[in-house]
Motif scaffolding. Structure first.
Motif, PDB file in Angstrom:
ATOM      1  N   ALA A 132       0.196 -20.488  -0.827  1.00 35.59           N
ATOM      2  CA  ALA A 132       1.028 -19.640  -1.678  1.00 35.59           C
ATOM      3  C   ALA A 132       1.029 -20.224  -3.082  1.00 35.59           C
ATOM      4  N   GLY A 133       1.055 -19.354  -4.057  1.00 34.82           N
ATOM      5  CA  GLY A 133       1.081 -19.745  -5.462  1.00 34.82           C
ATOM      6  C   GLY A 133       1.108 -18.492  -6.309  1.00 34.82           C
ATOM      7  N   SER A 134       1.094 -18.656  -7.600  1.00 36.34           N
ATOM      8  CA  SER A 134       1.224 -17.492  -8.480  1.00 36.34           C
ATOM      9  C   SER A 134       0.066 -16.516  -8.305  1.00 36.34           C
ATOM     10  N   ALA A 135      -1.146 -17.021  -8.079  1.00 37.33           N
ATOM     11  CA  ALA A 135      -2.295 -16.125  -7.930  1.00 37.33           C
ATOM     12  C   ALA A 135      -2.289 -15.435  -6.572  1.00 37.33           C
ATOM     13  N   SER A 136      -2.091 -16.209  -5.495  1.00 37.28           N
ATOM     14  CA  SER A 136      -2.132 -15.613  -4.155  1.00 37.28           C
ATOM     15  C   SER A 136      -0.950 -14.683  -3.924  1.00 37.28           C
ATOM     16  N   VAL A 137       0.247 -15.081  -4.380  1.00 36.18           N
ATOM     17  CA  VAL A 137       1.410 -14.210  -4.222  1.00 36.18           C
ATOM     18  C   VAL A 137       1.272 -12.966  -5.096  1.00 36.18           C
ATOM     19  N   GLY A 138       0.765 -13.162  -6.332  1.00 30.36           N
ATOM     20  CA  GLY A 138       0.538 -12.002  -7.187  1.00 30.36           C
ATOM     21  C   GLY A 138      -0.458 -11.028  -6.583  1.00 30.36           C
ATOM     22  N   ARG A 139      -1.489 -11.560  -5.955  1.00 27.31           N
ATOM     23  CA  ARG A 139      -2.479 -10.708  -5.295  1.00 27.31           C
ATOM     24  C   ARG A 139      -1.824  -9.930  -4.154  1.00 27.31           C
ATOM     25  N   ALA A 140      -0.994 -10.627  -3.363  1.00 29.61           N
ATOM     26  CA  ALA A 140      -0.316  -9.967  -2.247  1.00 29.61           C
ATOM     27  C   ALA A 140       0.658  -8.904  -2.739  1.00 29.61           C
ATOM     28  N   VAL A 141       1.405  -9.218  -3.802  1.00 26.89           N
ATOM     29  CA  VAL A 141       2.355  -8.244  -4.352  1.00 26.89           C
ATOM     30  C   VAL A 141       1.627  -7.014  -4.864  1.00 26.89           C
ATOM     31  N   ASP A 142       0.539  -7.220  -5.615  1.00 25.66           N
ATOM     32  CA  ASP A 142      -0.226  -6.086  -6.141  1.00 25.66           C
ATOM     33  C   ASP A 142      -0.781  -5.215  -5.017  1.00 25.66           C
ATOM     34  N   GLU A 143      -1.329  -5.852  -3.993  1.00 29.18           N
ATOM     35  CA  GLU A 143      -1.887  -5.084  -2.882  1.00 29.18           C
ATOM     36  C   GLU A 143      -0.800  -4.295  -2.165  1.00 29.18           C
ATOM     37  N   THR A 144       0.377  -4.924  -1.971  1.00 27.30           N
ATOM     38  CA  THR A 144       1.471  -4.239  -1.285  1.00 27.30           C
ATOM     39  C   THR A 144       1.984  -3.065  -2.104  1.00 27.30           C
ATOM     40  N   ILE A 145       2.170  -3.285  -3.410  1.00 24.52           N
ATOM     41  CA  ILE A 145       2.689  -2.210  -4.269  1.00 24.52           C
ATOM     42  C   ILE A 145       1.675  -1.076  -4.378  1.00 24.52           C
ATOM     43  N   ASP A 146       0.390  -1.420  -4.542  1.00 23.29           N
ATOM     44  CA  ASP A 146      -0.630  -0.376  -4.622  1.00 23.29           C
ATOM     45  C   ASP A 146      -0.656   0.461  -3.347  1.00 23.29           C
ATOM     46  N   LYS A 147      -0.563  -0.202  -2.218  1.00 25.44           N
ATOM     47  CA  LYS A 147      -0.558   0.521  -0.944  1.00 25.44           C
ATOM     48  C   LYS A 147       0.672   1.417  -0.841  1.00 25.44           C
ATOM     49  N   ASP A 148       1.826   0.879  -1.238  1.00 24.69           N
ATOM     50  CA  ASP A 148       3.061   1.666  -1.183  1.00 24.69           C
ATOM     51  C   ASP A 148       2.996   2.888  -2.080  1.00 24.69           C
ATOM     52  N   PHE A 149       2.519   2.690  -3.313  1.00 22.61           N
ATOM     53  CA  PHE A 149       2.510   3.808  -4.252  1.00 22.61           C
ATOM     54  C   PHE A 149       1.456   4.853  -3.895  1.00 22.61           C
ATOM     55  N   ARG A 150       0.368   4.421  -3.303  1.00 19.25           N
ATOM     56  CA  ARG A 150      -0.593   5.422  -2.827  1.00 19.25           C
ATOM     57  C   ARG A 150       0.051   6.299  -1.760  1.00 19.25           C
ATOM     58  N   ARG A 151       0.798   5.657  -0.865  1.00 20.09           N
ATOM     59  CA  ARG A 151       1.490   6.434   0.158  1.00 20.09           C
ATOM     60  C   ARG A 151       2.553   7.330  -0.462  1.00 20.09           C
ATOM     61  N   ALA A 152       3.277   6.807  -1.465  1.00 19.74           N
ATOM     62  CA  ALA A 152       4.320   7.601  -2.121  1.00 19.74           C
ATOM     63  C   ALA A 152       3.727   8.800  -2.852  1.00 19.74           C
ATOM     64  N   GLU A 153       2.609   8.585  -3.548  1.00 14.50           N
ATOM     65  CA  GLU A 153       1.975   9.681  -4.273  1.00 14.50           C
ATOM     66  C   GLU A 153       1.467  10.751  -3.321  1.00 14.50           C
ATOM     67  N   LEU A 154       0.914  10.312  -2.174  1.00 15.10           N
ATOM     68  CA  LEU A 154       0.423  11.277  -1.199  1.00 15.10           C
ATOM     69  C   LEU A 154       1.565  12.064  -0.568  1.00 15.10           C
ATOM     70  N   SER A 155       2.773  11.489  -0.596  1.00 18.55           N
ATOM     71  CA  SER A 155       3.923  12.174   0.006  1.00 18.55           C
ATOM     72  C   SER A 155       4.701  13.005  -1.002  1.00 18.55           C
ATOM     73  N   ALA A 156       4.841  12.508  -2.242  1.00 20.31           N
ATOM     74  CA  ALA A 156       5.751  13.134  -3.203  1.00 20.31           C
ATOM     75  C   ALA A 156       5.286  14.521  -3.619  1.00 20.31           C
ATOM     76  N   LEU A 157       4.015  14.662  -4.005  1.00 18.65           N
ATOM     77  CA  LEU A 157       3.550  15.955  -4.500  1.00 18.65           C
ATOM     78  C   LEU A 157       3.579  17.023  -3.414  1.00 18.65           C
ATOM     79  N   PRO A 158       3.051  16.749  -2.216  1.00 17.59           N
ATOM     80  CA  PRO A 158       3.163  17.782  -1.170  1.00 17.59           C
ATOM     81  C   PRO A 158       4.617  18.128  -0.838  1.00 17.59           C
ATOM     82  N   LEU A 159       5.491  17.113  -0.820  1.00 12.19           N
ATOM     83  CA  LEU A 159       6.893  17.378  -0.519  1.00 12.19           C
ATOM     84  C   LEU A 159       7.516  18.269  -1.588  1.00 12.19           C
ATOM     85  N   THR A 160       7.197  17.995  -2.858  1.00 12.52           N
ATOM     86  CA  THR A 160       7.699  18.831  -3.944  1.00 12.52           C
ATOM     87  C   THR A 160       7.214  20.265  -3.799  1.00 12.52           C
TER      88      THR A 160
END
Length: 782
Positions: free
Chosen positions: A163-191
């Protein structure tokens, strides 16, 4: 002015639509050509000064990584356990085999190693810095993570994790990107699904998405251009998308609803659009101005990230208002009856009709009959919900609280923090004005180490000294006790800033220093917000009062509006405190409570929610004001105004609640807080506040709602009377369904609260009876 602009657009729809598309294309093109290269965003206070020193010297710090080697069961300690030492030797050998990815390697096996073995001897650290370009550290650390995973496979009896700034940053970016892709795929159809339910027709449902989407694209392009002069943070684009879709759908819903109502009343298309511009169009402008005033309060924080948010959101609201009074009338003029084509068969034909909502009309009638009782109960309920907010504590989560422990890097960071307090988030002291080989600097660092030993465990070893930018800047890292964001870390930071550094580095001739890092950045950010929050609140409330007073020519209306908004926001703060600070529903929402609310959220929620809730408020009030202007008494105007507007407000609110609720499913705790807090605020605002408290307050005030002092007559006239004019080409004047008639009609409430006469000609595309629309205009519209 609004009516003239909308009328021109309806008559010259090709030019209006073409001009709008050209504006969007030009904004996107300018953004892609001129985007980037603007000023960076910095934290406020001392932490921001340290970051500026690093940037000005072009000093780049290679990210530090830690590999934890920890005994899984009972052991005699690192010094005597051969399994731990073999694992450490394997880790070091693996890292040395990656020379392009690893620099400044330190091992607990080295005789001179300091602070790399835990106090109980069960844990050890191998530390290094990621090689190569620091900007690419998230990619460079990939082979290192793979190598450490291979070492772990070879030593299953020992826990090995990185764990460190690079590895944690990589994990955070991957998690957020995955979350927002799911959110984008859900938000527009739901709207789209909600809009289809509201309108019952594909074309009508697509218009709000078209307006909001093009406004967002244009705003993002202009935001890139503004980034040459303003600091624009990474989150600005996401907030622009959120606000743009919210107001774009709101304005389109209100505009389409009024146009349909005028057609149902027998108006020909041009007259219906003219009346819609005079009523809903003017309400859109006043609402947009109110939203922009609220968002402008973010400029007063003096925080760079809020400056970018304010610029982007004001631009998208301004563009949405512009599109609502230009391209929207042009689209409706060009589509004519086609706007209701593509009906959804199972929803029936009633969704394409306009009328009063039986539910909201009946509720408003009950409220105006017993305003003190119903309003008192609603105030008591919201007051009880707001009570927990009195104990709200502001504080930022560390990475361990921000993401779930199921993320490997987060789990490793938590274990390192437990075994080596302060190591994952050390303070970074940026020193300038002195050379690395200056003897005075060496003596100061030695004294700093002595201060750490005498700090009672608040400051830790290893204290590292790293020259940067050819020795022009020196980085001194000092581990702090605590998690990095808790009270212990705050005390450690104060000891470092107020006691340790002034008596050590502060005595070096010509040297200057500033402290940054996770703890320092969050402390400085919170201090800046706490000092500016009253100013932001005062600015937003004052200018919202002035704008609403001028728009409605009333003193009571803006005072009631502001009071109800504050009550709604207070209730949402209380709900937020109950759930996230006190930990209720933590299991259901899958988050780890840390006893506080993220520091930026209350102010952010206030400005965003104050603006968005004013959308609903202005539209309902403008309808009540309009009915009062054509002769209704105040109570009748309240019932009919709420009945004809609250349904479409509920539809707009349902879309926002659904989108905000998606944020509650994301992994990051801050996004969960924002999603739950804003969804609950919109729910309370669109139901209890607009359906009960607003009619109760206005009913109690009676004719005093419209009192306007003579000495204020010099103010500009922007009032939203919206009195329809009658001309020879129009049918009968649109008279909204009276409160007493609503229950007797053969109607059916739709999901948007609107009703339509069963089997109406309007519902199947035929001209309603009584229309005097000229045949030529009808043919042109069709």
């Amino acid at each position: 002015m609004v009516e003239r602009v909308a009328g021109w657009s309806a008559r010259h729809r090709t030019a209006a639509i073409g001009g709008w598309l050209a504006l969007v294309f030009a904004a996107v093109a300018l953004g892609s050509v001129l985007g980037g290269g603007g000023p960076s965003t910095y934290d406020p206070g001392e932490s921001g000064r340290a970051q500026r020193v690093l940037d000005q010297a072009d000093a780049v710090t290679a990210p530090r990584e830690n590999v934890l080697i920890q005994a899984r069961g009972d052991t005699s300690g690192f010094g005597t356990d051969p399994a731990l030492r073999r694992a450490a030797d394997d880790v070091v050998s693996t890292l040395r085999a990656l020379p392009g990815s690893v620099t400044q390697l330190h091992s607990p096996l080295d005789p001179q190693a300091r602070g790399l073995i835990s106090a109980d001897g069960r844990s050890a650290l191998v530390t290094f810095r990621v090689g190569g370009d620091p900007d690419d550290a998230h990619e460079t650390v990939g082979p290192v993570l793979a190598g450490i995973a291979a070492v772990q496979a070879r030593h299953p009896d020992v826990l090995i994790a990185e764990a460190g700034s690079a590895s944690v940053g990589r994990a955070v970016d991957e998690t957020i990107d995955k979350d927002f892709r799911r959110a984008e795929l859900s938000a527009l159809p739901l709207t789209l699904v909600i809009l289809l339910i509201v309108f019952g027709a594909l074309i009508a449902a697509g218009i709000p998405v078209l307006l909001a989407g093009t406004a967002v694209f244009a705003a993002l392009g202009l935001l890139d251009v503004a980034g040459h002069w303003l600091p624009i943070g990474k989150t600005a684009g996401s907030v622009v998308l959120l606000i743009g879709m919210a107001v774009g759908v709101d304005y389109s819903l209100f505009y389409l609803r009024r146009a349909r109502e005028e057609r149902m009343a027998g108006r020909d298309l041009p007259t219906a659009l003219r009346i819609t511009a005079r009523t809903s169009g003017r309400a859109v402008v006043v609402s947009g101005l109110t939203v922009m005033v609220a968002l402008a309060g973010l400029f007063l924080t003096g925080v760079d990230v809020f400056t970018g948010l304010a610029a982007g959101t004001i631009m998208v609201v301004a563009l949405t208002v512009l599109g609502s009074v230009t391209v929207l009338p042009a689209l409706l003029s060009g589509l004519g009856r086609w706007v209701d084509r593509g009906r959804i068969p199972w929803l029936g034909r009633r969704r394409t009709a306009a009328g009063n909502s039986r539910f909201w009309t009946a509720l408003a009638r009950v409220v105006v009959r017993r305003p003190l009782l119903t309003g008192g109960v609603a105030v008591l309920a919201l007051g009880l919900l707001a009570l927990p907010a009195a104990g709200m504590r502001l504080g930022d989560p560390n990475t361990q609280n921000e993401l779930p422990r199921s993320v490997p890097a987060v789990d490793a960071l938590s274990r390192i923090g437990a075994a080596f307090p302060g190591d994952p988030a050390p303070a970074q002291v940026v020193v300038s004005g002195v050379r690395p080989d200056d003897p005075a600097l060496a003596r100061a660092v030695t004294a700093l180490r002595q201060q750490a030993e005498a700090s009672g465990g608040l400051l830790h070893e290893p204290i590292e000294v790293n020259p940067l930018a050819g020795g022009r800047v020196i980085m001194v890292t000092v581990p702090l006790a605590g998690s990095g964001t808790d009270d212990t870390s705050g005390r450690a930071l104060r000891v470092l800033r107020e006691q340790a550094l002034p008596t050590t580095l502060g005595t070096v001739p010509g040297a200057s220093y500033a402290v940054t890092g996770q703890t320092a950045g969050q402390q400085d950010f919170s201090h800046a917000l706490n000092g500016r929050t009253p100013l932001v609140f005062g600015f937003v409330l004052l200018f919202a009062f002035l704008l609403l007073a001028v728009a409605f020519r009333s003193i009571a209306v803006p005072l009631v509006s502001i009071a109800l908004n504050l009550l709604s926001i207070g209730a949402s703060y209380g709900i937020l405190t109950l759930i996230f600070q006190d930990g209720h529903l933590a299991g259901l929402l899958d988050f780890q409570p840390y006893g506080a609310i993220v520091s930026w959220l209350p102010l952010f929620m206030f400005t965003i929610l104050f603006g968005l809730s004013m959308d609903y408020h202005v539209f309902i009030l403008s309808r009540i004001r309009e009915l009062r202007s054509v002769g209704r008494d105040t109570r009748t105007a309240i019932v009919e105004g709420v009945g004809s507007s609250a349904g479409v407000v509920s539809s707009a609110a349902a879309i926002m609640i659904a989108v905000f609720a998606i944020f509650a499913t994301l992994s990051v705790t801050e996004y969960k807080m924002a999603g739950v807090g804003m969804a609950m605020a919109v729910l309370v605002d669109a139901t209890v506040v607009r359906g009960v408290l607003l009619p109760a307050a206005m009913s109690l005030l009676g004719e005093r709602n419209w009192a306007w002092p003579r000495w204020l007559g010099w103010l500009p006239r922007l009032e939203l009377d919206g009195i329809p004019e009658t001309d020879g080409s129009a049918g009968p004047a649109p008279v909204p369904v009276a409160a007493g008639q609503a229950a007797g009609q053969a109607e059916s409430d739709g999901p948007d609260g609107s009703d339509g006469p069963d089997g109406s000609a309007e519902a199947d595309g035929r001209e309603p009876a009584g229309s005097t629309e000229p045949a030529g205009e009808l043919a042109q519209a069709k």
